[in-house]
Each structure stands twice: as C-alpha cells, then as structure tokens.
Write an enzyme that holds these catalytic residues in place. Structure first.
Site, PDB file in Angstrom:
ATOM      1  N   SER A 136       0.645 -38.237  22.145  1.00  9.04           N
ATOM      2  CA  SER A 136      -0.374 -37.455  21.455  1.00  9.04           C
ATOM      3  C   SER A 136      -1.416 -37.034  22.494  1.00  9.04           C
ATOM      4  O   SER A 136      -1.869 -37.849  23.288  1.00  9.04           O
ATOM      5  CB  SER A 136      -1.004 -38.350  20.380  1.00  9.04           C
ATOM      6  OG  SER A 136      -2.112 -37.733  19.792  1.00  9.04           O
ATOM      7  N   LYS A 162       2.494 -34.175  20.664  1.00 10.49           N
ATOM      8  CA  LYS A 162       1.597 -33.849  19.544  1.00 10.49           C
ATOM      9  C   LYS A 162       0.287 -33.354  20.131  1.00 10.49           C
ATOM     10  O   LYS A 162      -0.329 -34.033  20.952  1.00 10.49           O
ATOM     11  CB  LYS A 162       1.382 -35.105  18.710  1.00 10.49           C
ATOM     12  CG  LYS A 162       0.300 -35.009  17.658  1.00 10.49           C
ATOM     13  CD  LYS A 162       0.474 -36.126  16.630  1.00 10.49           C
ATOM     14  CE  LYS A 162      -0.767 -36.977  16.507  1.00 10.49           C
ATOM     15  NZ  LYS A 162      -0.569 -38.078  15.532  1.00 10.49           N
ATOM     16  N   LYS A 164      -3.582 -32.173  19.544  1.00 10.23           N
ATOM     17  CA  LYS A 164      -4.721 -32.176  18.621  1.00 10.23           C
ATOM     18  C   LYS A 164      -5.291 -30.765  18.563  1.00 10.23           C
ATOM     19  O   LYS A 164      -5.445 -30.119  19.616  1.00 10.23           O
ATOM     20  CB  LYS A 164      -5.793 -33.149  19.114  1.00 10.23           C
ATOM     21  CG  LYS A 164      -5.353 -34.594  19.101  1.00 10.23           C
ATOM     22  CD  LYS A 164      -5.308 -35.142  17.678  1.00 10.23           C
ATOM     23  CE  LYS A 164      -4.923 -36.606  17.682  1.00 10.23           C
ATOM     24  NZ  LYS A 164      -4.936 -37.192  16.335  1.00 10.23           N
ATOM     25  N   ASP A 189      -1.885 -31.776  15.230  1.00 12.19           N
ATOM     26  CA  ASP A 189      -2.609 -32.688  14.338  1.00 12.19           C
ATOM     27  C   ASP A 189      -4.055 -32.232  14.267  1.00 12.19           C
ATOM     28  O   ASP A 189      -4.749 -32.177  15.285  1.00 12.19           O
ATOM     29  CB  ASP A 189      -2.523 -34.123  14.895  1.00 12.19           C
ATOM     30  CG  ASP A 189      -3.159 -35.154  13.978  1.00 12.19           C
ATOM     31  OD1 ASP A 189      -3.705 -34.780  12.912  1.00 12.19           O
ATOM     32  OD2 ASP A 189      -3.122 -36.357  14.328  1.00 12.19           O
ATOM     33  N   GLU A 214       0.131 -31.849  11.166  1.00 11.80           N
ATOM     34  CA  GLU A 214      -0.384 -33.100  10.605  1.00 11.80           C
ATOM     35  C   GLU A 214      -1.816 -32.934  10.103  1.00 11.80           C
ATOM     36  O   GLU A 214      -2.676 -32.403  10.806  1.00 11.80           O
ATOM     37  CB  GLU A 214      -0.320 -34.183  11.706  1.00 11.80           C
ATOM     38  CG  GLU A 214      -0.720 -35.572  11.258  1.00 11.80           C
ATOM     39  CD  GLU A 214      -0.410 -36.635  12.333  1.00 11.80           C
ATOM     40  OE1 GLU A 214       0.587 -36.482  13.069  1.00 11.80           O
ATOM     41  OE2 GLU A 214      -1.168 -37.610  12.431  1.00 11.80           O
ATOM     42  N   ASP A 239      -1.396 -38.043   7.203  1.00 12.04           N
ATOM     43  CA  ASP A 239      -1.776 -39.255   7.943  1.00 12.04           C
ATOM     44  C   ASP A 239      -2.925 -39.927   7.181  1.00 12.04           C
ATOM     45  O   ASP A 239      -2.705 -40.871   6.410  1.00 12.04           O
ATOM     46  CB  ASP A 239      -2.152 -38.839   9.382  1.00 12.04           C
ATOM     47  CG  ASP A 239      -2.797 -39.928  10.223  1.00 12.04           C
ATOM     48  OD1 ASP A 239      -3.083 -41.014   9.708  1.00 12.04           O
ATOM     49  OD2 ASP A 239      -3.048 -39.699  11.431  1.00 12.04           O
ATOM     50  N   LYS A 263       1.278 -45.563   9.575  1.00 11.33           N
ATOM     51  CA  LYS A 263       0.628 -46.501  10.501  1.00 11.33           C
ATOM     52  C   LYS A 263       0.494 -47.802   9.726  1.00 11.33           C
ATOM     53  O   LYS A 263      -0.131 -47.822   8.662  1.00 11.33           O
ATOM     54  CB  LYS A 263      -0.758 -45.994  10.920  1.00 11.33           C
ATOM     55  CG  LYS A 263      -0.715 -44.687  11.703  1.00 11.33           C
ATOM     56  CD  LYS A 263      -2.108 -44.254  12.150  1.00 11.33           C
ATOM     57  CE  LYS A 263      -2.043 -42.883  12.813  1.00 11.33           C
ATOM     58  NZ  LYS A 263      -3.372 -42.342  13.128  1.00 11.33           N
ATOM     59  N   GLY A 291       0.162 -43.994  15.640  1.00 13.69           N
ATOM     60  CA  GLY A 291      -0.532 -45.006  16.442  1.00 13.69           C
ATOM     61  C   GLY A 291      -2.037 -44.904  16.309  1.00 13.69           C
ATOM     62  O   GLY A 291      -2.571 -43.925  15.775  1.00 13.69           O
TER      63      GLY A 291
END
Ligand code: OSB
Ligand code: MG
Length: 369
Positions: A136, A162, A164, A189, A214, A239, A263, A291
């Site tokens: 990520s 991934k 952000k 995400d 996400e 998430d 998670k 995570g």
C-alpha cells in the site's frame, strides 16, 4: 485455561518514510504488545493496533487501553476458558471497540495454540506456507517519486499495488501508473474522502482496469456505496464499514460492494474474521486481508490467517522493512519472489526480541490474578 497475568509493552516505531492518506500523515506508529500468561506459564502474544488519532475509525490506542483495562480484562478474570471462540462471547456486553477486543482475543488464540503445541494456521481451513503479498503506497504529490517507489516495489516482487487517493489526487496518478505499468495489479483506496456528489468523477476511474476501489465514501455509509457500485464495472471494496459479519451481510444484501478488506483487529478478532471468510466464500464476495502497519506480531498473525487458500488476492502484508528500520522480532519478516513465508513455529510462530522491545517501548504489568 485461566489467565493469570497480562503484561504490555507500549511501543513506538519510527516509519522509514512518512505515510500520507486522505486523512493525515503518519511518521511513527504507536502500538502495544500484550503478553497473556495462563496458569501453566504458557504465553500468548497480541498486538493493539489503533492509531493515536480517531481519523481512520473512531477507536484510538488510548480509548482501547481504557476499554481493555476497565471493561475487557475484568470479563476474563477468574473465567475458565476452554476454547478461544468463547472470548468473543465473554466480551459481548461491551459494544464496539473491536481493536481492543482483538488484541486480547488474538493473544488468547496464540496462547491456546501454544498450549496445544500447534501452529495457529492448523485451526484454519486449507492453508499453504507461502502467500502472495501486495503493498500500500501513501499519497506522493511528486509523480516521479511515486513511479520510482512503485518500480522499486515491483522489483522487490510485490504482486499488487494499492494507491492512496483523495480529491485532487486520483485520475492523474492512476493514469501515470497505468502508462508505465499497463499490466500491474493496481487498486486505489480513498479512506472515505469522497461523497455521492463525486459520483461522475469516480466513474472516470472505471477505464483503468483497477482491481478495486476501496472505501470511497463514509465509514458508515452503505447506500451511497450501493448506488456507486451499481454504476461501476470496477469492484468497490469496503474497509472502514466492516466491523462484523452483520456489516458484510448488510453490504451484500444492498450491493454496496463486491469485495471485503478484512482486518482481524477491525472485526474484533479471529473468531469473527473466520465467520466473515465463510460468508464471503458462500456469497462469492472477494475477501482479502488488509493491514494496519502492524509490527511483526500483528504481521505474523496476518500471515497465519492469510495462509488460507481462499485468500488468492495479495494482502496488505508487506515485509517488515517496507515500513520499519527495525522490527521487534528476533527474525524480521521478509519477502521472496513476491511471497512471504508463513512462520512455522507454535502459535503465530515468531519470537519477540526483548532487547528491541525495550529499545522502542516501556514494559508494564497490567493484570495479576
Ligand atoms: O485503509 O487499508 C487502509 C493502513 C492503516 C490504516 C488503514 C489502511 C492502511 C493501509 C496500509 O492501507 C496497510 C498496511 O500495509 O499495513
Ligand atoms: Mg483501506
């Protein structure tokens, strides 16, 4: 078994590079390592993962400590626990506070496995010893720097990236990444940074062949996510919304998402996580393991859980050195050819380094029977 003692280390590990998301910037990760000892002297290890700010979800490390100390630990006191599945029931009267619950529940699973001379993965379905992992990447406003970072992770073997995103930092970085890495397994995400008014804008992400988008909308929204999913061919992944099996059932029945970032700490522990895996499998929802910048303890737990063959999509489970200069284990967790080996020792399978724990943290005993 009976819990006879609980100790904790309050630890702070500096991050190699600051991590920026739509809601803030992190330079150091605070976490607690819990040691739970039974009447025979066996010891289980758990990690308390919430952030110091209530900006990802509402729980913080300080609220979690208070809930553990004042409400959860008393519920374990003088109770005979025959199986770790009972812990979630013992905690039932405490609403929410999943990360506090998970820190104790996962330590008790580790303790139970060690007491029975088992690796934790032996309690899960169809496991393997190597698992594919992804990485990520925080917001980098310098796009050359972003592409360099991705190049380096791809070279290290990470099988999925991934990115952000936030309003003003979305289409352009995605387009640049796609130009340079046309076949990379890529996802984004947003950590709740968008609202339904951004629907037309978010639809523009649909052409980049993303594995998923996400958490675009608020942490408690199911309806707007359902509306967006109805208009996108890209999967939406939830998430922050998912705290329990009930949330998965709601998301599935409304069509709010096609994928679940699971998670363990965000759903209160292993027992609830197992129920979610079963539900996703039954309904055909893509489930994968997320995570929380865990230290080696939480990372080892994630590896045990993600060893289940249902986790085909690479998790946010990087090597220790992706985030930290030094971890708190005797043996750091390393990546080889895009995969991480699942620790094979008893319980979560890793050994703490007391020296490193004391270098970065403070030790205290918080419960004695
Ligand atoms: O939104 O998945 C998230 C880290 C902390 C809090 C929330 C998130 C993340 C990550 C990184 O994306 C996951 C990791 O590699 O530990
Ligand atoms: Mg997320």
């Amino acid at each position: 078994m009976m819990i006879s003692r609980i100790e904790r280390y309050r630890v702070r590990l500096p991050l190699r590079i600051p991590f920026e998301t739509s809601y803030g910037r992190l330079t150091e990760k605070a976490f607690d390592i819990l040691l739970v000892t039974d009447e025979l002297g066996n010891q289980g290890i758990g990690e308390l993962v919430p952030f110091e700010q209530p900006d990802y979800i509402e729980e913080t490390i300080e609220t979690a400590r208070i809930i553990s100390q004042n409400h959860l630990i008393p519920l374990l006191t003088n109770k005979e626990i025959t199986h770790p599945k009972e812990v979630a029931d013992l905690f039932y009267e405490v609403k929410g506070n999943q990360m506090a619950k998970s820190s104790l529940e996962t330590a008790i699973w580790d303790l139970y496995a060690k007491r029975h001379n088992q690796s934790l993965k032996n309690y899960f379905n169809k496991t393997r010893l190597q698992i594919p992992v992804g990485v990520s990447i925080g917001i980098q406003t310098n796009l050359d720097e972003l592409l360099n970072q991705i190049t380096s992770y791809v070279e290290q073997g990470y099988q999925r990236v991934k990115l952000k995103i936030r309003p003003g930092y979305d289409l352009e970085p995605v387009q640049e990444i796609r130009r340079k890495f046309p076949n990379l397994a890529l996802m984004v995400d947003a950590n709740s940074a968008y609202a339904i008014e951004d629907m037309q804008h978010l639809k523009k992400l649909d052409i980049y062949d993303l594995a998923m988008i996400e958490q675009p909308f608020a942490a408690n929204d199911f309806l707007d996510h359902a509306q967006l999913q109805g208009e996108l061919k890209t999967k939406i992944c939830l998430d922050e919304n998912i705290r329990s099996l009930k949330d998965c059932e709601l998301a599935f029945s409304l069509g709010s998402c096609q994928s679940i970032n699971l998670k363990i700490p965000r759903v209160g522990g292993i027992t609830e996580a197992m129920k979610i895996v079963e539900f996703c499998q039954e309904k055909g929802l893509l489930v994968w393991l997320g995570g929380m910048f865990e230290s080696g303890v939480g990372r080892a737990l994630n590896l045990q859980f993600a060893s289940q063959k249902i986790f085909t999509f690479p998790g946010d489970i990087s090597a220790s050195d992706r985030y930290y200069y030094e971890d708190i284990l005797e043996q750091p967790i390393e990546i080889q050819h895009g995969e991480i080996h699942v620790p094979e020792g008893l319980g979560i399978g890793v050994t703490l380094s007391e020296k490193k724990l004391l270098k970065y943290g403070l030790h205290e005993t918080i419960f004695i029977r």
